[in-house]
Design a protein around this motif. Structure first.
Motif, PDB file in Angstrom:
ATOM      1  N   SER A  75       0.790  -1.235   0.000  1.00  0.00           N
ATOM      2  CA  SER A  75       0.000   0.000   0.000  1.00  0.00           C
ATOM      3  C   SER A  75       0.821   1.283   0.000  1.00  0.00           C
ATOM      4  N   ARG A  76       2.066   1.245   0.407  1.00  0.00           N
ATOM      5  CA  ARG A  76       2.878   2.457   0.298  1.00  0.00           C
ATOM      6  C   ARG A  76       3.215   2.769  -1.147  1.00  0.00           C
ATOM      7  N   TYR A  77       3.197   1.762  -2.007  1.00  0.00           N
ATOM      8  CA  TYR A  77       3.486   1.959  -3.422  1.00  0.00           C
ATOM      9  C   TYR A  77       2.209   2.187  -4.214  1.00  0.00           C
ATOM     10  N   SER A  78       1.194   1.401  -3.931  1.00  0.00           N
ATOM     11  CA  SER A  78      -0.087   1.539  -4.619  1.00  0.00           C
ATOM     12  C   SER A  78      -1.156   0.806  -3.830  1.00  0.00           C
ATOM     13  N   ASN A  79      -2.392   1.197  -4.080  1.00  0.00           N
ATOM     14  CA  ASN A  79      -3.543   0.604  -3.410  1.00  0.00           C
ATOM     15  C   ASN A  79      -4.717   0.826  -4.358  1.00  0.00           C
ATOM     16  N   PRO A  80      -5.630  -0.135  -4.493  1.00  0.00           N
ATOM     17  CA  PRO A  80      -6.746   0.065  -5.418  1.00  0.00           C
ATOM     18  C   PRO A  80      -7.533   1.354  -5.158  1.00  0.00           C
ATOM     19  N   ASN A  81      -7.692   1.745  -3.899  1.00  0.00           N
ATOM     20  CA  ASN A  81      -8.420   2.980  -3.602  1.00  0.00           C
ATOM     21  C   ASN A  81      -7.642   4.207  -4.061  1.00  0.00           C
ATOM     22  N   THR A  82      -6.342   4.218  -3.843  1.00  0.00           N
ATOM     23  CA  THR A  82      -5.510   5.333  -4.294  1.00  0.00           C
ATOM     24  C   THR A  82      -5.472   5.383  -5.820  1.00  0.00           C
ATOM     25  N   ASP A  83      -5.371   4.214  -6.450  1.00  0.00           N
ATOM     26  CA  ASP A  83      -5.363   4.161  -7.911  1.00  0.00           C
ATOM     27  C   ASP A  83      -6.651   4.754  -8.487  1.00  0.00           C
ATOM     28  N   GLU A  84      -7.780   4.450  -7.859  1.00  0.00           N
ATOM     29  CA  GLU A  84      -9.058   4.994  -8.330  1.00  0.00           C
ATOM     30  C   GLU A  84      -9.100   6.508  -8.153  1.00  0.00           C
ATOM     31  N   LEU A  85      -8.633   7.000  -7.020  1.00  0.00           N
ATOM     32  CA  LEU A  85      -8.588   8.446  -6.784  1.00  0.00           C
ATOM     33  C   LEU A  85      -7.755   9.138  -7.860  1.00  0.00           C
ATOM     34  N   ILE A  86      -6.582   8.598  -8.133  1.00  0.00           N
ATOM     35  CA  ILE A  86      -5.704   9.190  -9.148  1.00  0.00           C
ATOM     36  C   ILE A  86      -6.390   9.195 -10.507  1.00  0.00           C
ATOM     37  N   GLU A  87      -7.020   8.078 -10.857  1.00  0.00           N
ATOM     38  CA  GLU A  87      -7.705   7.992 -12.151  1.00  0.00           C
ATOM     39  C   GLU A  87      -8.814   9.032 -12.254  1.00  0.00           C
ATOM     40  N   LYS A  88      -9.601   9.193 -11.188  1.00  0.00           N
ATOM     41  CA  LYS A  88     -10.694  10.170 -11.204  1.00  0.00           C
ATOM     42  C   LYS A  88     -10.169  11.592 -11.358  1.00  0.00           C
ATOM     43  N   VAL A  89      -9.162  11.947 -10.590  1.00  0.00           N
ATOM     44  CA  VAL A  89      -8.626  13.308 -10.658  1.00  0.00           C
ATOM     45  C   VAL A  89      -8.027  13.568 -12.038  1.00  0.00           C
ATOM     46  N   CYS A  90      -7.312  12.590 -12.586  1.00  0.00           N
ATOM     47  CA  CYS A  90      -6.738  12.761 -13.928  1.00  0.00           C
ATOM     48  C   CYS A  90      -7.823  12.963 -14.982  1.00  0.00           C
ATOM     49  N   LEU A  91      -8.892  12.185 -14.896  1.00  0.00           N
ATOM     50  CA  LEU A  91      -9.992  12.354 -15.849  1.00  0.00           C
ATOM     51  C   LEU A  91     -10.639  13.724 -15.720  1.00  0.00           C
ATOM     52  N   MET A  92     -10.853  14.173 -14.497  1.00  0.00           N
ATOM     53  CA  MET A  92     -11.501  15.466 -14.288  1.00  0.00           C
ATOM     54  C   MET A  92     -10.602  16.631 -14.689  1.00  0.00           C
ATOM     55  N   GLU A  93      -9.289  16.469 -14.527  1.00  0.00           N
ATOM     56  CA  GLU A  93      -8.346  17.543 -14.839  1.00  0.00           C
ATOM     57  C   GLU A  93      -7.787  17.453 -16.248  1.00  0.00           C
ATOM     58  N   GLY A  94      -8.077  16.350 -16.952  1.00  0.00           N
ATOM     59  CA  GLY A  94      -7.538  16.177 -18.294  1.00  0.00           C
ATOM     60  C   GLY A  94      -6.061  15.846 -18.288  1.00  0.00           C
ATOM     61  N   ALA A  95      -5.585  15.232 -17.217  1.00  0.00           N
ATOM     62  CA  ALA A  95      -4.170  14.891 -17.094  1.00  0.00           C
ATOM     63  C   ALA A  95      -3.914  13.464 -17.571  1.00  0.00           C
ATOM     64  N   GLU A  96      -2.725  13.226 -18.081  1.00  0.00           N
ATOM     65  CA  GLU A  96      -2.358  11.883 -18.532  1.00  0.00           C
ATOM     66  C   GLU A  96      -2.049  10.960 -17.371  1.00  0.00           C
ATOM     67  N   ARG A  97      -1.359  11.474 -16.357  1.00  0.00           N
ATOM     68  CA  ARG A  97      -0.951  10.674 -15.204  1.00  0.00           C
ATOM     69  C   ARG A  97      -0.988  11.541 -13.960  1.00  0.00           C
ATOM     70  N   GLY A  98      -0.967  10.888 -12.817  1.00  0.00           N
ATOM     71  CA  GLY A  98      -0.970  11.637 -11.575  1.00  0.00           C
ATOM     72  C   GLY A  98      -0.393  10.828 -10.437  1.00  0.00           C
ATOM     73  N   PHE A  99      -0.212  11.479  -9.324  1.00  0.00           N
ATOM     74  CA  PHE A  99       0.281  10.850  -8.108  1.00  0.00           C
ATOM     75  C   PHE A  99      -0.566  11.340  -6.943  1.00  0.00           C
ATOM     76  N   ALA A 100      -0.712  10.509  -5.947  1.00  0.00           N
ATOM     77  CA  ALA A 100      -1.412  10.902  -4.725  1.00  0.00           C
ATOM     78  C   ALA A 100      -0.437  10.752  -3.563  1.00  0.00           C
ATOM     79  N   PHE A 101      -0.503  11.683  -2.638  1.00  0.00           N
ATOM     80  CA  PHE A 101       0.385  11.667  -1.482  1.00  0.00           C
ATOM     81  C   PHE A 101      -0.434  11.696  -0.205  1.00  0.00           C
ATOM     82  N   ALA A 102       0.131  11.174   0.857  1.00  0.00           N
ATOM     83  CA  ALA A 102      -0.566  11.122   2.138  1.00  0.00           C
ATOM     84  C   ALA A 102      -0.538  12.468   2.851  1.00  0.00           C
ATOM     85  N   SER A 103       0.345  13.353   2.437  1.00  0.00           N
ATOM     86  CA  SER A 103       0.401  14.663   3.078  1.00  0.00           C
ATOM     87  C   SER A 103       0.911  15.695   2.077  1.00  0.00           C
ATOM     88  N   GLY A 104       0.648  16.937   2.397  1.00  0.00           N
ATOM     89  CA  GLY A 104       1.148  18.018   1.559  1.00  0.00           C
ATOM     90  C   GLY A 104       2.659  18.077   1.558  1.00  0.00           C
TER      91      GLY A 104
END
Length: 111
Positions: free
Chosen positions: A55-84
């Motif tokens: 889960s520190r590398y990837s997690n199905p929930n994090t993968d879904e979040l990244i996919e949603k944000v990329c689709l909404m923002e029109g981005a090709e790829r993205g990353f999610a972090f646990a903190s700013g």
């Protein structure tokens, strides 16, 4: 084809259902995932297989979040972090070399 509203895209983007046929995405509250055998684990860590391993590398929930944000923002790829701060550090780590200096305000680390 008519473009979907951002909210529609966010709602309809979802990882595949499991064999339990849940209505909403289950939460994967685990740190690691199982492997079929030692060879499956070796190939997964060697990135010969595209799968969730830790889960520190990837997690199905994090993968879904990244996919949603990329689709909404029109981005090709993205990353999610646990903190700013993790996001800020990743930028520094990607752009700086040993011996580089940073000039920054205190607010970069929080207020």
């Amino acid at each position: 084809m008519k473009k979907q509203h951002t909210e529609t895209t966010a709602i309809r983007t979802q990882i595949p259902r499991t064999s339990f046929q849940e209505h909403s995405v289950p939460l994967y509250l685990t740190s690691s995932f199982v492997f079929d055998d030692a060879e499956d684990m070796r190939a997964s860590f060697a990135e010969e297989k595209d799968r969730t391993i830790y889960s520190r590398y990837s997690n199905p929930n994090t993968d879904e979040l990244i996919e949603k944000v990329c689709l909404m923002e029109g981005a090709e790829r993205g990353f999610a972090f646990a903190s700013g701060m993790a996001a800020v550090f990743s930028t520094f780590a990607a752009l700086l070399n040993s011996g580089d200096h940073i000039v920054a305000s205190r607010s970069v680390f929080g207020s």
